[in-house]
Design a protein around this motif. Structure first.
Motif, PDB file in Angstrom:
ATOM      1  N   LEU A  11     -32.500  17.086  29.035  1.00 45.05           N
ATOM      2  CA  LEU A  11     -32.334  17.130  30.483  1.00 45.05           C
ATOM      3  C   LEU A  11     -31.723  18.468  30.869  1.00 45.05           C
ATOM      4  N   VAL A  12     -32.331  19.153  31.821  1.00 40.69           N
ATOM      5  CA  VAL A  12     -31.930  20.503  32.206  1.00 40.69           C
ATOM      6  C   VAL A  12     -31.876  20.618  33.724  1.00 40.69           C
ATOM      7  N   SER A  13     -31.186  21.666  34.179  1.00 35.48           N
ATOM      8  CA  SER A  13     -31.192  21.978  35.603  1.00 35.48           C
ATOM      9  C   SER A  13     -31.499  23.444  35.878  1.00 35.48           C
ATOM     10  N   GLY A  14     -31.378  24.297  34.841  1.00 38.99           N
ATOM     11  CA  GLY A  14     -31.506  25.729  35.069  1.00 38.99           C
ATOM     12  C   GLY A  14     -32.387  26.437  34.067  1.00 38.99           C
ATOM     13  N   ARG A  15     -31.802  27.459  33.414  1.00 37.72           N
ATOM     14  CA  ARG A  15     -32.610  28.344  32.563  1.00 37.72           C
ATOM     15  C   ARG A  15     -32.909  27.775  31.192  1.00 37.72           C
ATOM     16  N   GLY A  16     -32.097  26.836  30.717  1.00 37.73           N
ATOM     17  CA  GLY A  16     -32.426  26.172  29.460  1.00 37.73           C
ATOM     18  C   GLY A  16     -32.064  26.943  28.220  1.00 37.73           C
ATOM     19  N   SER A  17     -30.900  27.585  28.206  1.00 36.43           N
ATOM     20  CA  SER A  17     -30.479  28.348  27.037  1.00 36.43           C
ATOM     21  C   SER A  17     -30.293  27.445  25.813  1.00 36.43           C
ATOM     22  N   ASN A  18     -29.521  26.372  25.957  1.00 32.39           N
ATOM     23  CA  ASN A  18     -29.347  25.451  24.832  1.00 32.39           C
ATOM     24  C   ASN A  18     -30.627  24.682  24.524  1.00 32.39           C
ATOM     25  N   MET A  19     -31.433  24.432  25.529  1.00 35.79           N
ATOM     26  CA  MET A  19     -32.734  23.804  25.287  1.00 35.79           C
ATOM     27  C   MET A  19     -33.560  24.646  24.329  1.00 35.79           C
ATOM     28  N   THR A  20     -33.554  25.967  24.530  1.00 42.98           N
ATOM     29  CA  THR A  20     -34.330  26.857  23.673  1.00 42.98           C
ATOM     30  C   THR A  20     -33.872  26.754  22.224  1.00 42.98           C
ATOM     31  N   ALA A  21     -32.556  26.654  22.007  1.00 47.21           N
ATOM     32  CA  ALA A  21     -32.039  26.510  20.643  1.00 47.21           C
ATOM     33  C   ALA A  21     -32.508  25.205  20.015  1.00 47.21           C
ATOM     34  N   LEU A  22     -32.522  24.138  20.791  1.00 41.36           N
ATOM     35  CA  LEU A  22     -32.988  22.848  20.272  1.00 41.36           C
ATOM     36  C   LEU A  22     -34.488  22.880  19.977  1.00 41.36           C
ATOM     37  N   LEU A  23     -35.259  23.493  20.864  1.00 43.46           N
ATOM     38  CA  LEU A  23     -36.697  23.598  20.627  1.00 43.46           C
ATOM     39  C   LEU A  23     -36.990  24.389  19.360  1.00 43.46           C
ATOM     40  N   SER A  24     -36.246  25.464  19.144  1.00 44.21           N
ATOM     41  CA  SER A  24     -36.451  26.284  17.949  1.00 44.21           C
ATOM     42  C   SER A  24     -36.173  25.482  16.680  1.00 44.21           C
ATOM     43  N   GLY A  44     -39.049  23.471  39.683  1.00 47.39           N
ATOM     44  CA  GLY A  44     -39.209  24.887  39.403  1.00 47.39           C
ATOM     45  C   GLY A  44     -38.131  25.498  38.537  1.00 47.39           C
ATOM     46  N   ALA A  45     -37.281  24.698  37.912  1.00 47.09           N
ATOM     47  CA  ALA A  45     -36.248  25.245  37.030  1.00 47.09           C
ATOM     48  C   ALA A  45     -36.899  26.083  35.928  1.00 47.09           C
ATOM     49  N   PRO A  46     -36.348  27.270  35.631  1.00 48.69           N
ATOM     50  CA  PRO A  46     -36.956  28.134  34.609  1.00 48.69           C
ATOM     51  C   PRO A  46     -37.155  27.455  33.254  1.00 48.69           C
ATOM     52  N   ALA A  47     -36.297  26.504  32.928  1.00 42.51           N
ATOM     53  CA  ALA A  47     -36.418  25.812  31.638  1.00 42.51           C
ATOM     54  C   ALA A  47     -37.741  25.080  31.507  1.00 42.51           C
ATOM     55  N   LEU A  48     -38.291  24.614  32.614  1.00 44.09           N
ATOM     56  CA  LEU A  48     -39.556  23.880  32.552  1.00 44.09           C
ATOM     57  C   LEU A  48     -40.691  24.779  32.075  1.00 44.09           C
ATOM     58  N   ASP A  49     -40.725  25.998  32.567  1.00 45.11           N
ATOM     59  CA  ASP A  49     -41.761  26.933  32.131  1.00 45.11           C
ATOM     60  C   ASP A  49     -41.599  27.285  30.652  1.00 45.11           C
ATOM     61  N   LYS A  50     -40.350  27.454  30.216  1.00 42.78           N
ATOM     62  CA  LYS A  50     -40.117  27.752  28.804  1.00 42.78           C
ATOM     63  C   LYS A  50     -40.592  26.601  27.922  1.00 42.78           C
ATOM     64  N   ALA A  51     -40.291  25.378  28.337  1.00 47.90           N
ATOM     65  CA  ALA A  51     -40.701  24.215  27.547  1.00 47.90           C
ATOM     66  C   ALA A  51     -42.219  24.095  27.516  1.00 47.90           C
ATOM     67  N   ALA A  52     -42.852  24.269  28.670  1.00 46.84           N
ATOM     68  CA  ALA A  52     -44.318  24.170  28.723  1.00 46.84           C
ATOM     69  C   ALA A  52     -44.963  25.226  27.846  1.00 46.84           C
TER      70      ALA A  52
END
Length: 219
Positions: A11-24, A44-52
């Motif tokens: 679950l994210v609200s913004g850029r997804g810095s920790n999300m990126t670490a988990l995805l990696s 439109g949170a930037p993290a959504l584009d990174k995840a996609a």
């Protein structure tokens, strides 16, 4: 026998810095958690584009489109369950969750906080650590409970507070710790190596080859 990977949502609200670490970390097929979904409460949170871009399914549940916190959380809960999610990681998710949602995901909901809990709950943790003259500071991954920034601690990492530190320089070093400990903590929970015993999390013997798997040293 291959053990199924735990289907995990972030679950994210913004850029997804920790999300990126988990995805990696989860890109490794041997990692015990599979990131099945990334959900944002902010369209439109930037993290959504990174995840996609990483090939991960995404969804938006806009809290402003629902009549109150319970309605929002019910919609969020439905999205998670429809995707067969088993674990949930909060990663910069800027909503306080109600006891109803926390109980629905009891012991399956993780959060990362930029401080060494139970110290400095809430916001502005780096500025507060500097103001208090702390010599060490860091980050905590914990199992979520209804009280804000509370719950059994799965992992912590620390850095030294330097004499010349500003809020920004300290925050940058702590962020690097966050990126290291969140994937470790999720792996411990997803694999079953982390066992919750009241307010303590006990790590199964032999679950890590590192002599100190939860503490990231200052450096």
């Amino acid at each position: 026998m291959t053990i199924p990977r735990k289907r995990t949502a972030i679950l994210v609200s913004g850029r997804g810095s920790n999300m990126t670490a988990l995805l990696s970390a989860a890109a490794d097929p041997a990692y015990p958690a599979e990131i099945a979904l990334v959900v944002s409460n902010v369209p439109g949170a930037p993290a959504l584009d990174k995840a996609a871009a990483a090939g991960i399914a995404t969804a938006t549940v806009d809290h402003r489109a629902h009549a109150g916190r319970r309605a929002f959380e019910e919609a969020l809960d439905t999205v998670l369950r429809d995707k067969g999610v088993e674990l949930v990681c909060l990663a910069g998710f800027m909503r306080l969750l109600t006891p109803w949602f926390v109980e629905r995901w009891h012991d399956r909901l993780l959060n990362i906080h930029p401080a060494l809990l139970p110290a400095f709950k809430g916001l502005d943790t780096h500025a507060r650590a500097l103001a208090e003259g702390c010599k060490i500071h860091g980050a905590t991954v914990h199992v979520v409970r209804a009280e804000m920034d509370a719950g059994p601690i799965v992992a912590q990492g620390a850095v030294a507070v330097l004499d010349g530190d500003t809020e920004d320089t300290l925050a940058a070093r702590v962020l690097a710790v966050e990126h290291a400990i969140y994937p470790r903590a999720l792996a411990l929970v997803a694999s079953g190596a982390a066992q919750i015993d009241g307010m303590r999390v006990r790590i199964r013997d032999g679950a890590s080859t590192s002599p100190d798997p939860l503490l990231v040293p200052a450096g």
